[in-house]
Design a protein around this motif. Structure first.
Motif, PDB file in Angstrom:
ATOM      1  N   PRO A  59      16.453 -23.476   9.153  1.00  0.00           N
ATOM      2  CA  PRO A  59      15.785 -24.688  10.035  1.00  0.00           C
ATOM      3  C   PRO A  59      16.680 -25.197  11.067  1.00  0.00           C
ATOM      4  CG  PRO A  59      15.556 -25.070   7.644  1.00  0.00           C
ATOM      5  CD  PRO A  59      16.419 -23.712   7.705  1.00  0.00           C
ATOM      6  N   GLN A  60      17.812 -24.926  11.096  1.00  0.00           N
ATOM      7  CA  GLN A  60      18.875 -25.268  12.036  1.00  0.00           C
ATOM      8  C   GLN A  60      18.367 -24.397  13.193  1.00  0.00           C
ATOM      9  OE1 GLN A  60      22.976 -24.932  11.402  1.00  0.00           O
ATOM     10  NE2 GLN A  60      23.637 -26.261  12.932  1.00  0.00           N
ATOM     11  N   GLU A  61      18.379 -23.341  13.210  1.00  0.00           N
ATOM     12  CA  GLU A  61      17.988 -22.236  14.269  1.00  0.00           C
ATOM     13  C   GLU A  61      16.640 -22.657  14.804  1.00  0.00           C
ATOM     14  OE1 GLU A  61      20.453 -17.993  13.331  1.00  0.00           O
ATOM     15  OE2 GLU A  61      18.671 -18.839  12.026  1.00  0.00           O
ATOM     16  N   LEU A  62      15.699 -23.023  13.996  1.00  0.00           N
ATOM     17  CA  LEU A  62      14.435 -23.169  14.235  1.00  0.00           C
ATOM     18  C   LEU A  62      14.247 -24.360  15.085  1.00  0.00           C
ATOM     19  CD1 LEU A  62      11.780 -21.569  13.847  1.00  0.00           C
ATOM     20  CD2 LEU A  62      11.449 -23.050  11.868  1.00  0.00           C
ATOM     21  N   SER A  63      15.175 -25.451  14.858  1.00  0.00           N
ATOM     22  CA  SER A  63      14.600 -26.564  15.504  1.00  0.00           C
ATOM     23  C   SER A  63      15.255 -26.656  17.060  1.00  0.00           C
ATOM     24  CB  SER A  63      15.740 -27.672  14.992  1.00  0.00           C
ATOM     25  OG  SER A  63      17.008 -27.542  15.084  1.00  0.00           O
ATOM     26  N   ARG A  64      15.964 -25.593  17.395  1.00  0.00           N
ATOM     27  CA  ARG A  64      16.055 -25.323  18.673  1.00  0.00           C
ATOM     28  C   ARG A  64      15.025 -25.076  19.703  1.00  0.00           C
ATOM     29  NH1 ARG A  64      19.384 -20.362  21.172  1.00  0.00           N
ATOM     30  NH2 ARG A  64      19.369 -21.023  23.459  1.00  0.00           N
ATOM     31  N   TYR A  65      14.031 -24.324  19.001  1.00  0.00           N
ATOM     32  CA  TYR A  65      12.731 -23.839  19.785  1.00  0.00           C
ATOM     33  C   TYR A  65      11.513 -24.694  19.392  1.00  0.00           C
ATOM     34  CZ  TYR A  65      15.735 -20.145  20.447  1.00  0.00           C
ATOM     35  OH  TYR A  65      16.738 -19.225  21.042  1.00  0.00           O
ATOM     36  N   VAL A  66      11.547 -25.714  18.644  1.00  0.00           N
ATOM     37  CA  VAL A  66      10.483 -26.763  18.465  1.00  0.00           C
ATOM     38  C   VAL A  66      10.272 -27.398  19.984  1.00  0.00           C
ATOM     39  CG1 VAL A  66       9.684 -28.684  17.661  1.00  0.00           C
ATOM     40  CG2 VAL A  66      11.055 -27.054  16.104  1.00  0.00           C
ATOM     41  N   ILE A  67       8.997 -27.367  20.577  1.00  0.00           N
ATOM     42  CA  ILE A  67       8.692 -27.833  21.540  1.00  0.00           C
ATOM     43  C   ILE A  67       7.337 -29.171  21.466  1.00  0.00           C
ATOM     44  CG2 ILE A  67       9.269 -25.881  23.163  1.00  0.00           C
ATOM     45  CD1 ILE A  67       6.279 -25.397  23.467  1.00  0.00           C
ATOM     46  N   ASN A  68       7.399 -29.928  22.444  1.00  0.00           N
ATOM     47  CA  ASN A  68       6.389 -30.624  22.673  1.00  0.00           C
ATOM     48  C   ASN A  68       5.352 -30.238  23.606  1.00  0.00           C
ATOM     49  OD1 ASN A  68       4.601 -32.796  22.889  1.00  0.00           O
ATOM     50  ND2 ASN A  68       6.250 -34.446  23.497  1.00  0.00           N
ATOM     51  N   GLU A  69       4.405 -29.814  23.017  1.00  0.00           N
ATOM     52  CA  GLU A  69       3.451 -29.136  23.884  1.00  0.00           C
ATOM     53  C   GLU A  69       2.833 -29.888  24.967  1.00  0.00           C
ATOM     54  OE1 GLU A  69      -0.888 -27.057  23.285  1.00  0.00           O
ATOM     55  OE2 GLU A  69       0.320 -27.146  21.430  1.00  0.00           O
ATOM     56  N   ARG A  70       2.874 -31.266  24.789  1.00  0.00           N
ATOM     57  CA  ARG A  70       2.420 -32.028  25.987  1.00  0.00           C
ATOM     58  C   ARG A  70       3.106 -32.147  27.141  1.00  0.00           C
ATOM     59  NH1 ARG A  70      -1.503 -36.307  23.918  1.00  0.00           N
ATOM     60  NH2 ARG A  70      -2.066 -35.485  21.872  1.00  0.00           N
ATOM     61  N   SER A  71       4.404 -31.793  26.813  1.00  0.00           N
ATOM     62  CA  SER A  71       5.338 -31.898  28.128  1.00  0.00           C
ATOM     63  C   SER A  71       5.458 -30.730  28.972  1.00  0.00           C
ATOM     64  CB  SER A  71       6.857 -32.148  27.512  1.00  0.00           C
ATOM     65  OG  SER A  71       7.177 -31.057  26.711  1.00  0.00           O
ATOM     66  N   TYR A  72       4.518 -29.615  28.477  1.00  0.00           N
ATOM     67  CA  TYR A  72       4.748 -28.352  29.342  1.00  0.00           C
ATOM     68  C   TYR A  72       3.379 -28.119  29.781  1.00  0.00           C
ATOM     69  CZ  TYR A  72       9.132 -27.537  27.425  1.00  0.00           C
ATOM     70  OH  TYR A  72      10.522 -27.407  27.341  1.00  0.00           O
ATOM     71  N   ARG A  73       2.414 -29.148  29.941  1.00  0.00           N
ATOM     72  CA  ARG A  73       1.021 -28.993  30.653  1.00  0.00           C
ATOM     73  C   ARG A  73       0.957 -29.467  32.072  1.00  0.00           C
ATOM     74  NH1 ARG A  73      -3.513 -30.113  26.020  1.00  0.00           N
ATOM     75  NH2 ARG A  73      -2.673 -28.636  24.623  1.00  0.00           N
TER      76      ARG A  73
END
Length: 73
Positions: A59-73
């Motif tokens: 989970p710690q490694e995974l948290s680095r790659y969680v993105i807010n999809e709306r911020s990349y539109r």
């Protein structure tokens, strides 16, 4: 559903490859030169790779790659 068996070295290599691919896609998503359609395609691919990575990462490694999809539109 497909199943695959990996030895320890292959598992580490797959983990590394998925991480690098996620890093590359994050970089692409931050590039302002790319238009919306390309970013949507990268985002769809990102979701698939992220789900694969989530099966083997902590989970710690995974948290680095969680993105807010709306911020990349």
């Amino acid at each position: 559903m497909l199943g695959m068996l990996f030895n320890e070295r292959e598992c580490k290599e797959l983990h590394y490859m998925l991480r690098k691919e996620l890093d590359e896609m994050l970089s692409d998503l931050q590039d302002e030169r790319l238009d919306g359609e390309i970013k949507r395609a990268v985002t769809r691919r990102y979701k698939v790779i992220f789900k694969m990575y989530a099966r083997m990462a902590s989970p710690q490694e995974l948290s680095r790659y969680v993105i807010n999809e709306r911020s990349y539109r």
